[in-house]
Scaffold this motif. Structure first.
Motif, mmCIF file in Angstrom:
data_model
loop_
_atom_site.group_PDB
_atom_site.id
_atom_site.type_symbol
_atom_site.label_atom_id
_atom_site.label_comp_id
_atom_site.label_asym_id
_atom_site.label_seq_id
_atom_site.Cartn_x
_atom_site.Cartn_y
_atom_site.Cartn_z
ATOM 1 N N GLU A 76 0.944 -1.145 -0.029
ATOM 2 C CA GLU A 76 0.144 -0.063 0.084
ATOM 3 C C GLU A 76 0.890 1.327 0.054
ATOM 4 O OE1 GLU A 76 -3.602 -1.714 2.920
ATOM 5 O OE2 GLU A 76 -3.895 0.028 1.717
ATOM 6 N N MET A 77 1.971 1.324 -0.772
ATOM 7 C CA MET A 77 2.944 2.347 -0.773
ATOM 8 C C MET A 77 2.194 3.647 -1.349
ATOM 9 S SD MET A 77 5.358 1.751 0.898
ATOM 10 C CE MET A 77 6.487 2.851 0.598
ATOM 11 N N ASP A 78 1.433 3.382 -2.454
ATOM 12 C CA ASP A 78 0.709 4.717 -3.166
ATOM 13 C C ASP A 78 -0.134 5.145 -2.380
ATOM 14 O OD1 ASP A 78 0.219 2.821 -6.283
ATOM 15 O OD2 ASP A 78 2.091 3.783 -5.399
ATOM 16 N N ARG A 79 -1.083 4.591 -1.405
ATOM 17 C CA ARG A 79 -1.801 5.145 -0.535
ATOM 18 C C ARG A 79 -1.135 6.061 0.616
ATOM 19 N NH1 ARG A 79 -5.606 2.014 3.524
ATOM 20 N NH2 ARG A 79 -6.311 3.524 4.970
ATOM 21 N N TYR A 121 1.995 7.299 0.454
ATOM 22 C CA TYR A 121 2.629 8.512 0.084
ATOM 23 C C TYR A 121 1.580 9.776 -0.284
ATOM 24 C CZ TYR A 121 7.155 6.532 -0.194
ATOM 25 O OH TYR A 121 8.406 5.919 -0.027
ATOM 26 N N ARG A 122 0.325 9.258 -0.726
ATOM 27 C CA ARG A 122 -0.468 10.045 -0.962
ATOM 28 C C ARG A 122 -1.100 10.734 0.515
ATOM 29 N NH1 ARG A 122 -3.392 6.716 -3.811
ATOM 30 N NH2 ARG A 122 -5.037 6.086 -2.228
ATOM 31 N N GLU A 123 -1.419 10.112 1.373
ATOM 32 C CA GLU A 123 -1.701 10.442 2.886
ATOM 33 C C GLU A 123 -0.595 11.265 3.348
ATOM 34 O OE1 GLU A 123 -5.428 8.734 2.973
ATOM 35 O OE2 GLU A 123 -4.518 10.072 4.238
ATOM 36 N N GLU A 130 9.147 12.943 3.466
ATOM 37 C CA GLU A 130 8.223 13.172 2.796
ATOM 38 C C GLU A 130 7.129 14.057 3.291
ATOM 39 O OE1 GLU A 130 9.167 11.355 -0.443
ATOM 40 O OE2 GLU A 130 6.929 12.046 -0.394
#
Ligand code: BV8
Length: 225
Positions: A154-157, A159-161, A186
């Motif tokens: 769940e890396m995309d989620r 980084y989005r958060e 980040e």
């Protein structure tokens, strides 16, 4: 809020950390038990390593502690505002009541088939003799855990958060393992206030706006209040 936790938050529940004195990596080499190469070389050794930790986690004396409970309270008090990302593969956050939770390094109480990738609950020993209940593949079952050299979940989620969070809190992690150790950076570049809560300074301590040192069961409830 994005909260990252590591092995230190579960220490006072009786689960070992990795790099403190007496930690896991003093007893076994991570190359042998926490890499795909290690699993290919000696699957029995790797299954034994995770079976021992699973047995330990399922022991009646291992319960969520005041730090896990404080984070579950925080989530209830700020509905929809808190994401908890844990590097830990134990289930103590869930058992304390946390819901909006990502296990970026997988879960000790889950197994995955190497052939069909189906993930299943497991509360007993796993072995090379196990076959997949889904596709029937033989000797393909492995712990549903992210090893070194494998992509965390769940890396995309995550980084989005991190891109949109106002507060980044890091609890009980030594900041040795990437990409988790890079999350503070980040958060910073996106303008978040960053706080480290740990027993002692992590590798990335200088990157945090605020640093609070002491045992998690004391410092996390105090911070949440
Ligand atoms: C990836 C699951 C890329 C398994 C874990 C050079 C060569 C090869 C690789 C690398 C390299 N340099 C960087 C890498 C990448 C590598 C990495 O970071 N290596 C490190 C060692 C240098 N990372 C990876 O391989 C990651 N994947 O990069 O993929 C990729 C890209 C594209 C496509 C495919 C792949 C995957 C990393 C995940 C590995 N799996 N866990 C298992 O659990 O068995 S990581 C392992 O360390 C642990 O599981 C834990 O999750 C993690 C971090 O440890 P901590 O939680 O921080 O624990 P630690 O003991 O270190 O610290 C405890 C802290 O608690 C201490 O600071 C202490 O002060 C504090 N504490 C103690 N008591 C208390 C307390 N705090 C509060 N209260 C207390 N009472």
């Amino acid at each position: 809020m994005v909260i990252l936790t590591g092995a230190g938050i579960s220490k006072e529940s009786g689960l070992d950390t990795f790099r403190c004195a007496g930690g896991v990596w003093e007893r076994v080499r991570l190359e042998d038990v926490a890499t795909p190469e290690g699993f290919a070389r000696d699957p029995d050794l790797v299954h034994q390593f995770y079976n021992d930790r699973r047995t330990g986690l399922l022991h009646a004396n291992v319960q969520p502690n005041a730090a896990h409970e404080a984070l579950a309270t925080l989530e209830r008090e700020w509905p929809g505002e808190v994401l908890l990302v844990t590097q830990n593969i134990d289930d103590l956050h869930e058992r304390a009541g946390s819901r909006n939770l990502i296990h970026m390094h997988g879960e000790l109480l889950k197994a995955r088939c190497g052939a069909c990738y189906a993930v299943s609950e497991i509360r007993r020993d796993l072995s090379v003799e196990d076959d997949c209940a889904g596709c029937g593949a033989i000797a393909e079952m492995r712990p549903h855990v992210v090893w070194f050299g494998e992509m965390p979940l769940e890396m995309d989620r995550i980084y989005r958060e991190l891109a949109g969070c106002a507060l980044f809190l890091s609890i009980g992690t030594s900041g040795n393992v990437y990409p988790a150790a890079g999350f503070v950076q980040e958060a910073r570049v996106n303008g978040a206030h960053t706080v480290e809560l740990n027993l002692d300074p992590s590798e990335g301590a200088t990157l945090f706006d605020e640093k609070i040192y002491g045992p998690a069961t004391r410092e996390v409830p105090a911070f949440v209040e």
